[in-house]
Scaffold this active site. Structure first.
Site, PDB file in Angstrom:
ATOM      1  N   PRO A  26      43.363  40.297  48.280  1.00  0.00           N
ATOM      2  CA  PRO A  26      42.117  40.658  48.954  1.00  0.00           C
ATOM      3  C   PRO A  26      41.248  41.511  48.028  1.00  0.00           C
ATOM      4  CG  PRO A  26      44.028  41.148  50.322  1.00  0.00           C
ATOM      5  CD  PRO A  26      44.555  40.824  48.965  1.00  0.00           C
ATOM      6  N   LYS A  27      39.947  41.342  48.115  1.00  0.00           N
ATOM      7  CA  LYS A  27      39.022  42.173  47.343  1.00  0.00           C
ATOM      8  C   LYS A  27      38.623  43.375  48.185  1.00  0.00           C
ATOM      9  CE  LYS A  27      34.942  41.808  44.396  1.00  0.00           C
ATOM     10  NZ  LYS A  27      34.375  43.104  44.807  1.00  0.00           N
ATOM     11  N   VAL A  28      38.771  44.550  47.619  1.00  0.00           N
ATOM     12  CA  VAL A  28      38.542  45.795  48.358  1.00  0.00           C
ATOM     13  C   VAL A  28      37.095  46.244  48.170  1.00  0.00           C
ATOM     14  CG1 VAL A  28      39.283  48.183  48.660  1.00  0.00           C
ATOM     15  CG2 VAL A  28      40.956  46.429  48.013  1.00  0.00           C
ATOM     16  N   GLU A 170      35.667  41.775  52.129  1.00  0.00           N
ATOM     17  CA  GLU A 170      34.794  41.681  50.976  1.00  0.00           C
ATOM     18  C   GLU A 170      34.963  40.359  50.234  1.00  0.00           C
ATOM     19  OE1 GLU A 170      32.479  42.979  47.464  1.00  0.00           O
ATOM     20  OE2 GLU A 170      32.396  43.105  49.635  1.00  0.00           O
ATOM     21  N   GLY A 171      36.161  39.819  50.232  1.00  0.00           N
ATOM     22  CA  GLY A 171      36.402  38.585  49.512  1.00  0.00           C
ATOM     23  C   GLY A 171      37.805  38.560  48.930  1.00  0.00           C
TER      24      GLY A 171
END
Length: 283
Positions: A26-28, A170-171
């Site tokens: 996961p993008k933080v 976020e992505g």
């Protein structure tokens, strides 16, 4: 002794994908932070080597006894347990010790760790990605503030779908297995942003520097923010040709026109209901 290592930066990719040679994370939605604990002294750096140790006192209480440098993102959860970029920016902008102490309670932070660069006197950047992950698992026990990022092997599309209903909206980041840590931008690390898309109306433009006034409604009653990013030269030329005969009025800062429809993308909405850093997609 303090030590700073320039971080590895990501290239962009538009769509999620599956590939067994990648780890997906996961993008933080926080900001990059390098955590350095050398010779018993803790120092916190931004990606640009700015020292910000005083801003996050909760990171000074940590589980490490041996020297270590970690790479990750510092982030804040809002009251809905969603990672909130605006909240971490409030923490980042605080400079007075009294305010920082108060914000520790009001806006607690977490440090989401995704890599280890140095440990117990050794530079470990030459290790393979998966070996660095194994080392991180070994040296970082469960902790309320220092949290290890989740990694999924191969199935990027599944993770991308899952993050859309998780605190990590976020992505996603895709990292090539078997690669070393490079202190530069690298195609071995890819970011796939979970953009929000909106149909909006351009109500005018800023005079002194490029910026288009956006609204969610055709009448201009519901402001959506200002578009400054992602508009190619051809689209700008098309827009300014189109509005030659539809100008309504102007003031010191803006020229106002009849509405022009366009499609934009952004990360999310701000607390005020505006598009966060909208980028042009199409007319």
């Amino acid at each position: 002794m303090t030590m700073f290592i320039s971080p590895m930066l990501l290239e962009k990719r538009e769509e999620p994908f599956n590939d067994k040679t990648y780890l997906f994370e996961p993008k933080v939605d926080g900001h990059r932070l390098l955590f350095s604990f050398i010779d018993g002294k803790t120092t916190l750096y931004t990606r640009n080597k700015n020292m910000i140790t005083h801003k996050y006192p909760e990171l000074l209480t940590h589980p490490f006894t041996k020297s270590v440098i970690l790479d990750g993102e510092v982030a804040a959860l809002n009251q809905s347990d969603i990672i909130d970029f605006e909240e971490i920016m409030i923490r980042f902008s605080a400079s007075r010790s009294e305010k920082i102490k108060r914000l520790q309670t009001e806006i607690p932070v977490i440090f989401v760790v995704f890599d280890v660069l140095y440990y117990d006197g050794k530079d470990v950047r030459r290790l393979k990605l998966e070996d660095r992950k194994a080392l991180l698992d070994e040296i970082l026990p469960p902790h309320p503030v220092f949290q290890k990022i989740l990694s999924v092997e191969g199935d990027g599309k599944m993770l991308y779908q899952a993050i859309q209903s998780s605190p990590f909206r976020e992505g996603m980041v895709a990292k090539k297995k078997g690669t070393r840590y490079e202190s530069k931008r690298s195609k071995s690390w890819l970011k796939i942003v979970n953009y929000r898309y909106d149909e909006v109306f351009i109500q005018g433009f800023r005079k002194n520097e490029f910026g288009l006034l956006l609204s969610f409604d055709q009448e201009g009653h519901q402001t959506a923010g200002i578009l400054e990013l992602g508009m190619p030269r051809e689209a700008k030329s098309y827009y300014f040709q189109k509005i030659k005969d539809i100008k309504i009025k102007e003031d010191e800062r803006f020229v106002y026109t009849h509405p022009v429809h366009c499609r934009v993308k952004c990360r999310n909405l701000t607390h005020k209901g505006l598009l966060r850093s909208p980028s042009f997609v199409s007319f």
